[in-house]
Design an enzyme around this catalytic site. Structure first.
Site, PDB file in Angstrom:
ATOM      1  N   GLY A 215      44.243  36.878  55.776  1.00  0.00           N
ATOM      2  CA  GLY A 215      43.201  35.882  56.029  1.00  0.00           C
ATOM      3  C   GLY A 215      42.224  35.795  54.877  1.00  0.00           C
ATOM      4  CG  ASN A 216      40.309  32.533  53.914  1.00  0.00           C
ATOM      5  OD1 ASN A 216      39.276  32.148  54.439  1.00  0.00           O
ATOM      6  ND2 ASN A 216      41.463  31.858  54.011  1.00  0.00           N
ATOM      7  NE  ARG A 217      35.369  38.557  50.912  1.00  0.00           N
ATOM      8  CZ  ARG A 217      35.119  39.818  51.283  1.00  0.00           C
ATOM      9  NH1 ARG A 217      34.389  40.047  52.343  1.00  0.00           N
ATOM     10  NH2 ARG A 217      35.596  40.826  50.575  1.00  0.00           N
ATOM     11  CB  SER A 218      36.709  30.254  55.155  1.00  0.00           C
ATOM     12  OG  SER A 218      36.147  29.089  55.714  1.00  0.00           O
TER      13      SER A 218
END
Ligand code: PMT
Length: 407
Positions: A215-218
């Site tokens: 995943g990512n930090r958005s």
């Protein structure tokens, strides 16, 4: 008085409340306004106090509710409250209140305030459908609009009792967003009225097994700000939201997705009749080649198998190359950590979109915060720098550029 309402530089908002059952919903609007740093003076009419008492308004606003023209007369409240306001919002605005305002009557403190205010005024109507549709009300609304007041359209839905129809108070979150937009821009504007825009937000998750994902930090905040501001400017908005833990913005159709492939499918469907699409989502470039159906176990003495990745489709490049309608505008975002502008320019050429919003990201930058800073690059060679500010302010600049190009 609460800390947020103490600040002398905080925008001064008058919340007028007239006598309808929806007065209780104004409590939520009041809370949103005070919690986001506005100084709010509540001016309920005598009829409104039948629904929600003075103590509630005073407790929620952190200041006495102003109820009477004849109280504290030495402070001339019937003139002072309106003169000092940066915004007056009346929610709910009944048919009677709008009739009195349209005819310039000043028979209580709220109507006096409306006559003395020189700031933007927003009315959020609430009444039965018949009352809203009556020619008298429609003429009063037209008069108020002609004079520059913003009269929001009532929502459609359950009314008092068993009735349903048009006349329901717009959601407090939608009124709040309208107020914030008006304070920021001096008006609501309807430059996106009649347009359908699609926004993607959040970060995709690419599952590895039932408990793990890439995943990512958005957080989705930038995309949600784009959706809310477009709705406030009159657009029909479809928001494709990937794993954002945020409340659905009022008046926006939200399609919830998780992976890049799901986001692609939802975006392709939504853009079919869209005038513009803005891809603010952080879409994973890769996904694990294989999804393991049971949780991957660690085995003592055995090294874990490497994770093999495959590429995800580039949704933005696909939307740009294969426009669903002639003249459809495609806007991308570029999240960069170094050589920000040079990388942004190269990305604009590679993706083939009309506008690219280049923002620097890092652990405490871009992702998750309420603020952003960016340069919007145009395929036509334009560059628009947007200084650090609320994500809604960047969103408004994006819509300014989109609206100008669509026009
Ligand atoms: O959500 P927040 O916490 O508010 O943070 C906002 C943000 C930093 C996520 C946002 O402002 C932002 O920069 N979004 C784009 C993030 C990103 O994926 O950037 P990118 O440079 O990797 O991708 C460029 C563009 O291609 C983006 O429009 C992206 O949506 C799109 N893309 C990327 C990969 C892919 N496979 N398909 C795509 O469509």
């Amino acid at each position: 008085m609460s800390a947020t309402t103490d600040r002398t530089d905080a925008p001064r908002v008058v919340l007028g409340v007239s006598g309808g059952i929806a007065a209780y919903k104004a409590c939520e609007l009041l809370r949103r306004l005070t919690e986001s740093g506005h100084q709010v003076t509540v001016v309920p009419t005598a009829a409104a106090l039948h629904f929600v008492g003075e103590a509630t308004w005073a407790a929620l606003s952190g200041r006495p509710a102003a109820t009477e023209t004849w109280e504290s007369v030495h402070q001339v409240p019937h003139v002072r409250i309106g003169q000092q306001a940066d915004l007056v919002v009346v929610a709910p605005a009944t048919a009677d209140l709008m009739a009195r305002a349209a005819h310039g009557l000043a028979d209580d403190l709220l109507t006096n305030t409306l006559l003395t205010a020189r700031c933007p005024v927003v009315f959020a109507p609430a009444m039965h459908t018949e009352m809203w549709e009556h020619p008298a009300t429609q003429e009063n609304v037209a008069t108020l609009r002609r004079r520059g007041a913003i009269v929001l359209e009532p929502a459609v839905g359950r009314l008092t009792g068993v009735d349903t129809g048009k006349g329901r108070l717009p959601e407090p979150s939608a009124i709040f967003e309208a107020c914030r937009t008006v304070l920021r821009r001096g008006g609501l504007g309807t430059d996106l009225a009649g347009r359908h825009v699609v926004v993607s937000a959040g970060g995709t998750r690419e599952p590895l097994d039932p408990v793990r994902f890439l995943g990512n930090r958005s957080s989705g905040k930038q995309g949600y700000a784009l959706a809310a501001t477009a709705a406030a400017r009159g657009a029909r908005v479809t928001l494709v939201s990937a794993n954002a833990e945020l409340p659905d913005p009022a008046g926006v159709d939200v399609v919830h997705v998780s992976t890049a492939l799901q986001l692609r499918e939802a975006a392709l469907k939504a853009v079919a009749d869209a005038d513009a699409v803005v891809m603010a989502a952080a879409v994973a470039d890769f996904r694990p080649a294989e999804y393991v159906t049971g949780k991957i176990k660690k085995v003592d003495g055995v090294e874990p198998a490497p994770v093999v990745l495959v590429r995800n489709p580039d949704v933005l490049a696909e939307l740009s190359a294969d426009r669903a309608r002639p003249g459809q505008l495609v806007v991308g975002f570029a999240a960069e950590t170094d050589d920000v502008l040079a990388n942004g320019r190269a990305k604009l050429a590679r993706k083939g979109c009309d506008l690219l919003v280049v923002n620097e990201v890092g652990e405490r930058k871009g992702f998750g915060s309420d603020q952003n800073e960016a340069v919007v690059l145009g395929a036509d060679g334009t560059e628009t720098a947007v200084p650090v500010g609320p994500k809604e302010a960047l969103a408004d600049v994006v819509w300014d550029l989109v609206a100008a190009r669509l026009a």
